[in-house]
Design an enzyme around this catalytic site. Sequence first.
Site, PDB file in Angstrom:
ATOM      1  N   HIS A 124      18.703  28.611 -12.122  1.00 55.76           N
ATOM      2  CA  HIS A 124      19.388  29.792 -12.642  1.00 55.76           C
ATOM      3  C   HIS A 124      18.567  31.073 -12.495  1.00 55.76           C
ATOM      4  O   HIS A 124      17.350  31.068 -12.708  1.00 55.76           O
ATOM      5  CB  HIS A 124      19.746  29.591 -14.111  1.00 55.76           C
ATOM      6  N   VAL A 135      28.622  24.513  -7.466  1.00 54.49           N
ATOM      7  CA  VAL A 135      27.697  23.627  -6.739  1.00 54.49           C
ATOM      8  C   VAL A 135      28.449  22.360  -6.341  1.00 54.49           C
ATOM      9  O   VAL A 135      28.315  21.855  -5.217  1.00 54.49           O
ATOM     10  CB  VAL A 135      26.476  23.290  -7.628  1.00 54.49           C
ATOM     11  N   GLN A 136      29.279  21.853  -7.271  1.00 55.01           N
ATOM     12  CA  GLN A 136      29.993  20.604  -7.014  1.00 55.01           C
ATOM     13  C   GLN A 136      30.845  20.700  -5.748  1.00 55.01           C
ATOM     14  O   GLN A 136      30.811  19.811  -4.890  1.00 55.01           O
ATOM     15  CB  GLN A 136      30.895  20.262  -8.218  1.00 55.01           C
ATOM     16  N   LYS A 161       0.854  -1.206   0.000  1.00 55.68           N
ATOM     17  CA  LYS A 161       0.000   0.000   0.000  1.00 55.68           C
ATOM     18  C   LYS A 161       0.878   1.239   0.000  1.00 55.68           C
ATOM     19  O   LYS A 161       1.847   1.325   0.757  1.00 55.68           O
ATOM     20  CB  LYS A 161      -0.885  -0.008   1.251  1.00 55.68           C
ATOM     21  N   ASN A 190      20.621  23.314 -10.068  1.00 56.19           N
ATOM     22  CA  ASN A 190      21.154  24.678 -10.068  1.00 56.19           C
ATOM     23  C   ASN A 190      20.085  25.549 -10.731  1.00 56.19           C
ATOM     24  O   ASN A 190      19.909  25.517 -11.951  1.00 56.19           O
ATOM     25  CB  ASN A 190      22.477  24.719 -10.845  1.00 56.19           C
ATOM     26  N   THR A 248      -3.581  -5.697   0.325  1.00 56.42           N
ATOM     27  CA  THR A 248      -2.980  -4.379   0.567  1.00 56.42           C
ATOM     28  C   THR A 248      -3.809  -3.614   1.604  1.00 56.42           C
ATOM     29  O   THR A 248      -3.295  -2.760   2.317  1.00 56.42           O
ATOM     30  CB  THR A 248      -2.860  -3.551  -0.735  1.00 56.42           C
ATOM     31  N   PHE A 294      31.555  31.110 -10.369  1.00 58.21           N
ATOM     32  CA  PHE A 294      31.771  29.970 -11.260  1.00 58.21           C
ATOM     33  C   PHE A 294      32.669  30.414 -12.403  1.00 58.21           C
ATOM     34  O   PHE A 294      32.253  31.143 -13.294  1.00 58.21           O
ATOM     35  CB  PHE A 294      30.431  29.432 -11.794  1.00 58.21           C
ATOM     36  N   ARG A 334      27.439  35.700  -8.351  1.00 57.79           N
ATOM     37  CA  ARG A 334      26.170  35.310  -8.982  1.00 57.79           C
ATOM     38  C   ARG A 334      25.175  34.910  -7.904  1.00 57.79           C
ATOM     39  O   ARG A 334      25.539  34.750  -6.735  1.00 57.79           O
ATOM     40  CB  ARG A 334      26.394  34.147  -9.957  1.00 57.79           C
TER      41      ARG A 334
HETATM   42  O1  LIG Z   1      28.166  25.446 -10.029  1.00 57.62           O
HETATM   43  C1  LIG Z   1      28.030  25.209 -11.247  1.00 57.62           C
HETATM   44  N1  LIG Z   1      28.397  23.987 -11.727  1.00 57.62           N
HETATM   45  C2  LIG Z   1      28.287  23.665 -13.047  1.00 57.62           C
HETATM   46  O2  LIG Z   1      28.628  22.526 -13.452  1.00 57.62           O
HETATM   47  C3  LIG Z   1      27.767  24.643 -13.913  1.00 57.62           C
HETATM   48  N2  LIG Z   1      27.516  24.671 -15.250  1.00 57.62           N
HETATM   49  C4  LIG Z   1      26.992  25.890 -15.540  1.00 57.62           C
HETATM   50  O3  LIG Z   1      26.618  26.260 -16.703  1.00 57.62           O
HETATM   51  N3  LIG Z   1      26.914  26.655 -14.401  1.00 57.62           N
HETATM   52  C5  LIG Z   1      27.390  25.906 -13.387  1.00 57.62           C
HETATM   53  N4  LIG Z   1      27.522  26.150 -12.060  1.00 57.62           N
END
Ligand SMILES: O=c1[nH]c(=O)c2[nH]c(=O)[nH]c2[nH]1
Length: 307
Positions: A267, A238-239, A13, A265, A61, A166, A183
Amino acid sequence: MSYSYLADSTYGKDNVKFLKVKKDKQNQKVHEIMEATVCVLLKGDFDVSYTEANNAPIVPTDTVKNTILILAKKYDTFPLEKFAARLALHFTSKYAHVSGLTVKITQDRWAKYNVDGKPAHHSFVHQGPEKKIICLDYDKKNGPSKYSLSTSIKDLTVLKSTNSMFYGYNVCDYTTLKPTNDRVLSTDVFATVDWCPKRLGCLNSISSGSKDEIFNHTYLTARDITLDTFAKENSPSVQATMYNMATAILKAAPQVAFVNYELPNKHYFLFDLKWFEGLENDNELFYPSPHPNGLIRCKVGRNQAKL
Ligand SMILES: O=c1[nH]c(=O)c2[nH]c(=O)[nH]c2[nH]1
């Protein structure tokens, strides 16, 4: 020989919802609440129900739903990891032919608000789309010391209006993106900790409540680390930011084996308003772009030597 065979199956369920009110022992009007949505899917000796239309082994269920609700009434559901362990042990011990199951529980966020400067006794504000999710996968042939359990923070939406950069990325003939050292950065956090059964203990000990503090503390710590790192760091990407968050959680929570992040991400593009009387836009007016979005995932583990 028949033409087909059953390669895999599971059933149960989904979307079983409850609101649990936990009353303070000293004052019955002081409450904690939990709103949850449960999915329990059983595995086991059910093949004939698919291949021979034999319903004999099927635990309906509807019975699965009743069980979830009865156990939620009879037992403590805070924290949900404990409740999931109880469900797993119940279904696998009550029915000999149930070999295992998956439990997924999603919890809404309700928080007490202040009235006359003090937290209300039994009045709450819903905290929006953010959820806590726990997933448990258990196969009883492996015994209660082997299972896979995770706790997630989902849809925690954050934005920072500066201190995100970035640049230095791969540039080729397909590249149009301009490097930036200032940014907007925004995402819906989906962070998952995978618990280490060896360090956490068996399902019986989880179901007894002896790990409640670890679950509560780790969840709050992971959330705090995510928000703190997001705010304090001048993010290179971000990575890199998600990796730092994951590493900090691993350092703070020894019972966690892996930390996973999945971050869109989202934008925000700067409006170019120069066409109007040469109007400058110093990172003040942006266009929230609904799509496409970046999507970045990672799973971070602990080097063996480091605990
Ligand atoms: O932090 C980011 N990682 C990315 O891989 C990426 N690619 C992108 O176009 N902007 C960003 N920003």
